[in-house]
Design an enzyme around this catalytic site. Structure first.
Site, PDB file in Angstrom:
ATOM      1  N   MET A 190      69.804  -6.097 -26.532  1.00  0.00           N
ATOM      2  CA  MET A 190      70.719  -6.792 -25.618  1.00  0.00           C
ATOM      3  C   MET A 190      71.200  -5.849 -24.512  1.00  0.00           C
ATOM      4  SD  MET A 190      70.875  -9.956 -26.398  1.00  0.00           S
ATOM      5  CE  MET A 190      72.302 -10.623 -25.557  1.00  0.00           C
ATOM      6  N   ASP A 247      74.247   5.325 -25.299  1.00  0.00           N
ATOM      7  CA  ASP A 247      74.033   5.081 -26.729  1.00  0.00           C
ATOM      8  C   ASP A 247      74.453   6.329 -27.499  1.00  0.00           C
ATOM      9  OD1 ASP A 247      73.062   4.037 -29.271  1.00  0.00           O
ATOM     10  OD2 ASP A 247      71.887   2.644 -28.067  1.00  0.00           O
ATOM     11  N   VAL A 281      77.327  -3.137 -28.374  1.00  0.00           N
ATOM     12  CA  VAL A 281      77.007  -2.363 -29.583  1.00  0.00           C
ATOM     13  C   VAL A 281      76.882  -3.312 -30.771  1.00  0.00           C
ATOM     14  CG1 VAL A 281      78.139  -0.299 -28.692  1.00  0.00           C
ATOM     15  CG2 VAL A 281      79.442  -1.859 -30.156  1.00  0.00           C
ATOM     16  N   GLU A 309      77.285  -5.636 -34.023  1.00  0.00           N
ATOM     17  CA  GLU A 309      78.337  -6.626 -34.312  1.00  0.00           C
ATOM     18  C   GLU A 309      79.182  -6.203 -35.512  1.00  0.00           C
ATOM     19  OE1 GLU A 309      78.986 -10.305 -32.831  1.00  0.00           O
ATOM     20  OE2 GLU A 309      78.757  -8.610 -31.497  1.00  0.00           O
ATOM     21  N   LYS A 335      82.856  -1.499 -32.629  1.00  0.00           N
ATOM     22  CA  LYS A 335      83.335  -1.968 -31.324  1.00  0.00           C
ATOM     23  C   LYS A 335      84.683  -1.326 -30.978  1.00  0.00           C
ATOM     24  CE  LYS A 335      80.861  -6.392 -31.331  1.00  0.00           C
ATOM     25  NZ  LYS A 335      79.995  -6.182 -30.172  1.00  0.00           N
ATOM     26  N   SER A 382      78.898 -11.991 -29.996  1.00  0.00           N
ATOM     27  CA  SER A 382      78.504 -13.395 -30.145  1.00  0.00           C
ATOM     28  C   SER A 382      79.256 -14.063 -31.292  1.00  0.00           C
ATOM     29  CB  SER A 382      76.993 -13.491 -30.394  1.00  0.00           C
ATOM     30  OG  SER A 382      76.633 -12.716 -31.513  1.00  0.00           O
ATOM     31  N   HIS A 441      79.236 -13.106 -22.661  1.00  0.00           N
ATOM     32  CA  HIS A 441      78.249 -13.353 -23.717  1.00  0.00           C
ATOM     33  C   HIS A 441      76.900 -13.749 -23.124  1.00  0.00           C
ATOM     34  CE1 HIS A 441      76.750 -16.002 -27.243  1.00  0.00           C
ATOM     35  NE2 HIS A 441      76.323 -14.775 -27.372  1.00  0.00           N
ATOM     36  N   GLU A 499      78.152 -16.966 -20.945  1.00  0.00           N
ATOM     37  CA  GLU A 499      79.489 -17.472 -21.285  1.00  0.00           C
ATOM     38  C   GLU A 499      80.520 -16.389 -20.986  1.00  0.00           C
ATOM     39  OE1 GLU A 499      79.237 -20.516 -25.021  1.00  0.00           O
ATOM     40  OE2 GLU A 499      78.708 -18.462 -25.482  1.00  0.00           O
ATOM     41  N   ASN A 530      76.971 -21.394 -29.317  1.00  0.00           N
ATOM     42  CA  ASN A 530      76.568 -21.159 -30.712  1.00  0.00           C
ATOM     43  C   ASN A 530      77.072 -22.249 -31.653  1.00  0.00           C
ATOM     44  OD1 ASN A 530      75.102 -18.927 -30.075  1.00  0.00           O
ATOM     45  ND2 ASN A 530      76.611 -17.429 -30.739  1.00  0.00           N
TER      46      ASN A 530
END
Length: 739
Positions: free
Chosen positions: A337, A356, A413, A415, A420, A442, A463, A475, A513
């Protein structure tokens, strides 16, 4: 005589240059005034013996976007009122109005003076139809030049001669391909098809067009000359017999009969090529009048043209906040992503810092852009120097200090709330106080993540959908404390990377979703009931969905579905997930190790290319199978659409989405909700709230609480309201022009 939208200059050789340059418009479009003025200009050119011919070009970077679609909407609004008084009279008026442009272009074609269209940029729809009516066509040799008849994409078709001139200039197979897909043509492709005559250097475009007239261009269309023969042969020929039966079958395979305009194109071409040209134009005009009255055209024009354009222009952006000019954007996380977000940001010409945990991981993320651009170069869609320029804008790093000076940071990063939290704190430590921090989560609510921030008013959700380079929707998620500046900056970023933004208030699963999970869940229920898997997938496609729900589960990963279900049970309790569906997914993942496309086996098997995926035969052994002949196929289609539409209605009721344009456009762009309906809410509006509630109640009785209509819908059914009446997006006086 002076004109508002055109200038007319006649050179010493008697050649008129008609320059189309509408004031106060970024792009030329056909309005009633433009057509009246062009009509007068054609009369002037035809009636003045000193004028030898005329060149039509544009005074803007683009040639024209075609007809102003709001003009069509006005025609339809007038028809809707008039048909209540006298249907026959109203239909005749619609027919005459729809034929005005056809008559104007035929006038150009038969006026007795040669006309040449000098196409300098994007030339779409009615503008390309006008060009086809000119006796000569020259296009600039430039990447900016794209020609198309894209009307089918918004539920109508080229109704000003396009379905008749294209198949008389090129062979019928290529004509049908172009007309039914709305594909863009480069100057080279258009010339190879015989649709344009010459390609010129941009600086010599007008001179090349004038030279055609000086060199004796005949002011007669090929089909108006005696002995004209169709390219590729007539309808009733061996070639025609080989083309038309499969063409009709392919149309059925691709559209399932859901798109009346696509079927009308085939009828126009087939019937039109059997008769003289003027009769053919009348046939086209009749079909166009019929399609203009269709439910599909009204819904698609609104959602896929007007609403989409309004949202892309920032209809929901806060006013009074200055536009953001991005100097540098940070991306945290260089996985699939994050790497995708870095690519689309650099493609927009914005410098990117891609961070990263270590430099090799960050460099691997940059390599994703390298491979995407290499593919573009290989296909001839980009030059090697374009690739070098894009890659020079991406700086891979493992050092948070490199984020200093970023206007916006997008966190992508893993989920996990703790991961986060750490990323947010480290980034904010080096960011300027005015910088905006966005999370691409998400699943985790933005309000919860904003608690990790020292400036929650500058914290927002952005998103993206996978793959980022292809998916057009984004979104924008508002936390409870998100401020207007953060929202405006998010809008500016999404628009800069040429995606479509929709605003969603914070909730589990946001908007898209929630709808997608309902779609998949309904398919799991069907499997458990014993409905053959192939019927489920085929019903979804026949209903208008681009991908069946089982294939979609494979794409997003079956083990991800398992994780979401387990997390939902942890958060909301055992009753939040149907235990039978949990058992199905556990069986797929834990018993059979079927994770989806990523490990080559899910609901489908994925053999090595070039073999195609096929449904896993073991699915039929999981549950006793129903006799396919006893399964109500139409009901399967209905269940899959109704379950999504009900969730969209709940989202509106809860105030998660507040603008029906966003719900409709979002449902089409994110997961392809039956585009012919205009989107999830337009689907309900098209059926009518009262009838829709009745359908939902019938399904609830047979299949359970998932089909329970929310109170909002019951109230709308009682009052006879539509979503666009109940949640009128223009009630604050917002009016947006089509171009």
């Amino acid at each position: 005589m002076s004109y508002t939208n055109f200038t007319l200059d006649i050179d010493a050789g008697g050649i008129a240059l008609i320059t189309w340059n509408m004031p106060d418009r970024s792009m030329n479009v056909f309005t009633e005034e433009v057509m009246r003025e062009l009509n007068a200009i054609v009369d002037h050119v035809a009636g003045d013996a000193a004028i030898k011919g005329a060149v039509i070009t544009s005074g803007k970077d683009s040639f024209s976007g075609g007809a102003d679609i709001t003009m069509l909407q006005k025609m339809l609004a007038t028809f809707a009122v008039d048909k209540e008084k006298d249907l026959e009279k109203a239909t005749k008026a619609l027919f005459e109005n729809a034929g005005y442009m056809t008559g104007l272009f035929r006038k150009i074609e038969t006026c007795g003076k040669p006309f040449v269209s000098a196409i300098n940029g994007t030339c779409m729809g009615g503008a390309f139809e006008m060009s086809l009516a000119c006796h000569g066509r020259v296009a600039a040799d430039s990447d900016k030049v794209k020609m198309a008849l894209p009307e089918v994409k918004i539920g109508i078709f080229p109704g000003a001669g396009g379905t008749q001139r294209v198949p008389r200039l090129t062979d019928q197979q290529q004509a049908l391909q172009m007309l039914t897909t709305g594909q863009n043509l480069t100057p080279q492709k258009a010339k190879a098809m015989g649709l344009i005559h010459e390609i010129a250097e941009p600086s010599k475009l007008v001179e090349t067009a004038k030279a055609m007239i000086r060199n004796g261009l005949k002011p007669v269309a090929p089909w108006d000359e005696k002995g004209f023969k169709l390219p590729g042969g007539p309808i009733y020929s061996a070639a025609g017999a080989n083309l038309w039966p499969p063409a009709i079958a392919i149309l059925r395979r691709e559209t399932y009969g859901n798109y009346p305009a696509a079927a009308a194109i085939l009828k126009c071409v087939y019937e039109g090529l059997l008769v003289p040209f003027d009769t053919a134009l009348r046939i086209e005009q009749r079909y166009f009048t019929e399609i203009m009255q269709s439910k599909e055209a009204a819904a698609m024009i609104r959602s896929l043209f007007l609403s989409l354009q309004e949202l892309n222009k920032g209809a929901r952006r806060p006013t009074g906040v200055p536009d953001t000019k991005f100097k540098k954007i940070g991306i945290l996380g260089a996985g699939f992503m994050g790497a995708g977000i870095a690519y689309v940001t650099a493609r927009a010409g914005i410098p990117v810092v891609l961070l990263d945990r270590d430099l090799p991981s960050a460099e691997k993320g940059k390599a994703h852009s390298d491979s995407l651009m290499a593919d573009q170069v290989k296909k001839g869609r980009a030059k090697p120097e374009d690739k070098d320029k894009l890659l020079s804008l991406i700086t891979p790093t493992a050092d948070y200090a490199d984020l200093a000076g970023c206007d916006l940071v997008v966190e992508a990063v893993f989920e996990d709330s703790n991961v986060k939290k750490e990323a947010t704190e480290k980034a904010e430590a080096v960011l300027k106080s005015s910088a905006i921090f966005a999370s691409n989560t998400s699943t985790i609510p933005i309000t919860a993540l904003a608690k990790n921030s020292s400036r929650p008013k500058n914290f927002i959700g952005i998103h993206f959908f996978s793959p980022v380079d292809k998916m057009m929707l984004v979104e924008i998620i508002l936390g409870k404390k998100t401020g207007d500046k953060a929202l405006a900056v998010a809008f500016d970023f999404v628009r800069a990377i040429k995606k479509t933004p929709i605003v969603v208030n914070d909730t589990r699963g946001f908007y898209v979703n929630r709808c997608v999970l309902r779609y998949m869940s309904e398919a799991y229920k069907m499997l458990i009931e014993g409905v053959p898997a192939a019927m489920i997938e085929n019903a979804a496609k026949a209903a208008g969905m681009p991908v069946g729900p089982l294939a979609l589960t494979d794409e997003t990963a079956v083990d991800l579905a398992q994780k979401i279900m387990k997390q939902t049970i942890r958060d909301l309790g055992e009753k939040a997930v149907d235990p039978r569906q949990m058992a199905l997914i556990n069986t797929m993942v834990d018993t059979h190790g079927r994770f989806g496309r990523k490990n080559g086996k899910g609901f489908y098997d994925y053999p090595a290319k070039p073999a195609k995926k096929k449904l896993w035969p073991g699915l039929k052994d999981l549950y006793p199978q129903l006799n396919p002949d006893k399964v109500d196929y139409e009901e399967l289609k209905q269940r899959l659409l109704v379950t999504i539409a009900l969730e969209a209605a709940r989202v509106m009721e809860e105030g998660i989405v507040t603008d029906p344009r966003e719900a409709d456009v979002g449902s089409i762009l994110a997961f392809g909700f039956a585009p012919f309906t205009g989107g999830a809410l337009s689907y309900i509006d098209g059926i009518g709230a009262k009838r829709f509630v009745k359908i939902a109640k019938g399904l609830q009785k047979k299949y359970g609480a998932e089909f329970k209509a929310p109170k909002l819908l019951l109230d709308m059914a009682e009052k006879g309201e539509t979503f666009y009446q109940r949640f009128d997006p223009y009630q604050k006086g917002e009016v947006r022009e089509a171009a």
